[in-house]
Design an enzyme around this catalytic site. Structure first.
Site, PDB file in Angstrom:
ATOM      1  N   CYS A  22      -9.558  -3.655 -10.234  1.00 31.39           N
ATOM      2  CA  CYS A  22      -9.270  -2.360  -9.517  1.00 31.39           C
ATOM      3  C   CYS A  22      -7.843  -2.378  -8.882  1.00 31.39           C
ATOM      4  CB  CYS A  22     -10.073  -1.851  -8.593  1.00 31.39           C
ATOM      5  SG  CYS A  22     -10.402  -3.163  -7.142  1.00 31.39           S
ATOM      6  N   GLU A  66     -10.469 -11.236  -4.485  1.00 33.37           N
ATOM      7  CA  GLU A  66      -9.206 -11.062  -4.287  1.00 33.37           C
ATOM      8  C   GLU A  66      -8.430 -12.223  -3.657  1.00 33.37           C
ATOM      9  OE1 GLU A  66      -8.360  -7.371  -2.395  1.00 33.37           O
ATOM     10  OE2 GLU A  66     -10.243  -7.442  -1.057  1.00 33.37           O
ATOM     11  N   HIS A 108       0.891  -1.164   0.013  1.00 31.55           N
ATOM     12  CA  HIS A 108      -0.064   0.133   0.161  1.00 31.55           C
ATOM     13  C   HIS A 108       0.886   1.358  -0.057  1.00 31.55           C
ATOM     14  CE1 HIS A 108      -3.171  -2.926   0.771  1.00 31.55           C
ATOM     15  NE2 HIS A 108      -3.918  -1.932   0.392  1.00 31.55           N
ATOM     16  N   ASP A 143      -4.015  -8.392  -4.381  1.00 28.79           N
ATOM     17  CA  ASP A 143      -4.223  -9.341  -3.113  1.00 28.79           C
ATOM     18  C   ASP A 143      -4.358 -10.780  -3.893  1.00 28.79           C
ATOM     19  OD1 ASP A 143      -3.688  -8.422  -0.609  1.00 28.79           O
ATOM     20  OD2 ASP A 143      -5.717  -7.314  -0.754  1.00 28.79           O
TER      21      ASP A 143
HETATM   22  C1  PEP Z   1      -6.156  -5.331  -4.358  1.00 31.40           C
HETATM   23  O1  PEP Z   1      -6.041  -6.220  -3.682  1.00 31.40           O
HETATM   24  O2  PEP Z   1      -5.834  -5.459  -5.686  1.00 31.40           O
HETATM   25  C2  PEP Z   1      -6.962  -4.072  -4.176  1.00 31.40           C
HETATM   26  C3  PEP Z   1      -7.457  -3.147  -5.052  1.00 31.40           C
HETATM   27  O3  PEP Z   1      -6.935  -3.622  -2.888  1.00 31.40           O
HETATM   28  P1  PEP Z   1      -5.638  -3.292  -2.043  1.00 31.40           P
HETATM   29  O4  PEP Z   1      -4.502  -3.199  -2.948  1.00 31.40           O
HETATM   30  O5  PEP Z   1      -6.223  -2.175  -1.358  1.00 31.40           O
HETATM   31  O6  PEP Z   1      -5.560  -4.539  -1.139  1.00 31.40           O
HETATM   32 MG    MG Z   2      -6.858  -5.874  -1.688  1.00 31.47          MG
END
Ligand code: PEP
Ligand code: MG
Length: 574
Positions: free
Chosen positions: A506, A435, A194, A459
């Site tokens: 996403c 995910e 993140h 994920d």
């Molecule tokens: C992901 O896991 O691809 C996602 C969009 O959520 P995050 O990156 O916040 O875990």
């Molecule tokens: Mg995620």
């Protein structure tokens, strides 16, 4: 002496500036210069803050509640002693006078210097006291922040500084929004952590996984950060500097050229409209998303409202934030993901002692364990839905019973609003993130109960390949093109198409222009990414013919060997 360090470029572009060694305290503290006339008043403000913390500790010491652990008194005494030490109570005053800086900054600098001294102590017990130093300094800092001093003469601009850290947490990155660094580099971290995701959203050139940059680089060293190649040049000579200035100018020129397609529709050569949406972290990101002319917000990571604070945001505070985003984007849709904390996004109120937090009480698991937190958030989301087109997204679903529980809580929140006559969108769509491999394989069951699905590839890759996305030691194994990953994406897209349920991506894959044409060939039509990547992805969309890409993408799905996959990807991108 010039030398270079090699890591992983996580955010594009080049930055040239002087090194500023990381300190959390510095990030939290404002930094400004004082008018000479106000210096003594600032020293007095610092003294008052120290005295108020001393009084607070004394009051605590004399009113220890019955039943409190016996160590509490000794603990308070240690804090009082630390506070009385001239290193913390006197030296910052000297710094204020010498640097003409504000008290918060002087204290933050002195705290870091003290902690560095503690870190070099061999005795473990004494070394651990650095945490007490930080806690006492934080108390004084809080007291200062609650009692602002004279207006700054000049805010110090960090625009030409490059932050050098051993590691940075997502909470630190959120604070970056207030400190405009030119770029940053870290020893640890993976490309889809993140921290890296936030770096991209800030558009800061950055390199991670450098291993020992923090130890080798000195405060004030000249640095070049090449976020494209993942290289950092320390103390470059004039010829290298000239070369990089040239590269930076060329890169900026290319970015400028891309802006020409900003208002073009994102339609393929065979006439298929592709929806490009933005991922955001805070309401203040909305203008960036709007500036890229996106079709909506495909992922609002609501958890960033919960970081860097001791308490939880209440329903009204959350409602205001969600309404701001909903209104800011209306009539375009806004997908707001419910709280996804845990793993690398830790919050102060949550005890995180799990040995393996990525597999622990994270996201929807935490929300179902603490239904009141979830209900508060859902009520806020529903209330905001009255002011725009809000959609709710549930993160990290693994089993259908979790989905059923979450849907029951959403129904309860709806019921409570109805009873109170509070308006909300009765047709609000609820979607789920795919995910976790189990959810991808069982996508059909999730799709039947939900209005839409969103593939969180960050994920999905982490959990499919058993690779911690924050661990630089395994970052080279993190592979979006692994046949298992592509198989799960393909399966989910097919399920969505068959059941007539929209599926978006996403995760970071959606914003990587090298993967756009492959995803189009697999049938993806909704991409959500950082605003900074929208135009590069649109450029790929506009030169694609899905009819031609589909057979190539299917061929790539059947390929197993990494070399063959790379070869086919190159053909797809030709
Ligand atoms: C992901 O896991 O691809 C996602 C969009 O959520 P995050 O990156 O916040 O875990
Ligand atoms: Mg995620």
């Amino acid at each position: 002496m010039t030398f270079s360090l090699h890591g992983i470029g996580v955010s594009g572009g080049y930055a040239i500036g002087r090194a500023q060694l990381y300190s959390h305290a510095r990030l939290e503290a404002p930094h400004y210069l004082l008018h000479p006339e106000h210096v003594e008043a600032e020293v007095a403000r610092f003294t008052e803050a120290v005295e108020s913390v001393r009084a607070e500790l004394l009051a605590l010491q004399t009113h220890i509640p019955g039943g409190a652990p016996p160590e509490l008194s000794a603990f308070i005494e240690v804090h009082a002693l630390i506070l009385s030490d001239s290193m913390l109570s006197e030296v910052p005053k000297r710094r204020i006078r010498e640097q003409r800086c504000n008290a918060e900054w002087a204290l933050a600098q002195q705290t870091e210097a003290l902690i560095a001294q503690f870190e070099s102590i061999e005795d473990e017990y004494l070394r651990e006291r650095r945490h007490d130093v930080r806690q006492v300094a934080d108390k004084v800092l809080k007291s200062l922040m609650g009692h602002p001093g004279h207006a700054p003469l000049k805010t110090v601009d960090e625009g030409d500084s490059i932050l050098v850290a051993h590691d940075l947490s997502p909470s630190d990155m959120v604070l970056f929004k207030r400190h405009p660094f030119a770029g940053f580099i870290t020893d640890l971290g993976g490309t889809t952590s993140h921290t890296a995701i936030l770096a991209r959203s800030l558009g800061l050139p950055s390199v991670m996984a450098l291993h020992n940059a923090r130890a080798l680089i000195q405060e004030g060293d000249w640095l070049i950060v090449d976020g494209i190649a993942g290289v950092v040049v320390v103390e470059p000579d004039q010829a290298i500097l000239d070369e990089y200035r040239l590269r930076r100018n060329q890169w900026l020129l290319e970015q400028k050229k891309l802006r020409r397609i900003k208002s073009s529709p994102s339609t393929t050569l065979d006439g298929i409209d592709i929806t490009l949406m933005a991922n955001i972290d805070l309401p203040l990101d909305v203008p960036h998303a709007r500036a890229e002319n996106v079709a909506g917000i495909g992922l609002f990571r609501s958890e960033f409202l919960f970081l860097n604070r001791d308490d939880l945001p209440g329903e009204d505070e959350q409602f205001e934030a969600y309404r701001e985003v909903a209104r800011g984007m209306a009539p375009k849709p806004v997908v707001i993901r419910t709280l996804d904390v845990g793993a690398d996004k830790s919050v102060r109120w949550m005890q995180q002692d799990s040995i393996n937090p990525a597999l622990g009480l994270r996201a929807i698991r935490l929300c179902l364990a603490e239904p009141q937190i979830f209900l508060t958030q859902v009520r806020a989301l529903l209330r905001a839905s009255h002011y725009g087109k809000v959609r709710i997204l549930l993160p990290m679903l693994a089993s259908l019973s979790e989905l059923d529980q979450a849907l029951a809580l959403i129904a309860a929140a709806r019921g409570s609003l109805r009873v109170q006559d509070i308006p909300f969108d009765e047709h609000i769509a609820v979607g789920g993130m795919i995910e976790i491999p189990a959810a991808a394989l069982a996508a059909e069951w999730f799709a039947r109960k939900l209005d839409f699905l969103s593939l969180g590839t960050n994920d999905l890759i982490q959990y499919t390949l058993a690779i911690d996305r924050t661990d630089d030691a395994v970052a080279h194994l993190y592979d979006p093109l692994h046949p298992a990953v592509l198989g799960l994406i393909d399966h989910t897209l097919r399920v969505g198409a068959r059941l007539g349920k929209p599926v978006s991506v996403c995760g970071e894959m959606a914003g990587d222009p090298r993967l756009t044409r492959l995803l189009l060939g697999l049938g993806l039509t909704v991409f959500s990414m950082h605003p900074a990547h929208v135009l590069a992805v649109k450029q790929q969309v506009m030169r694609s013919h899905i009819g031609e890409l589909t057979p190539l993408a299917r061929k790539l799905l059947r390929a197993g060997q990494p070399e063959r996959i790379q070869e086919l990807l190159a053909r797809i991108n030709q």
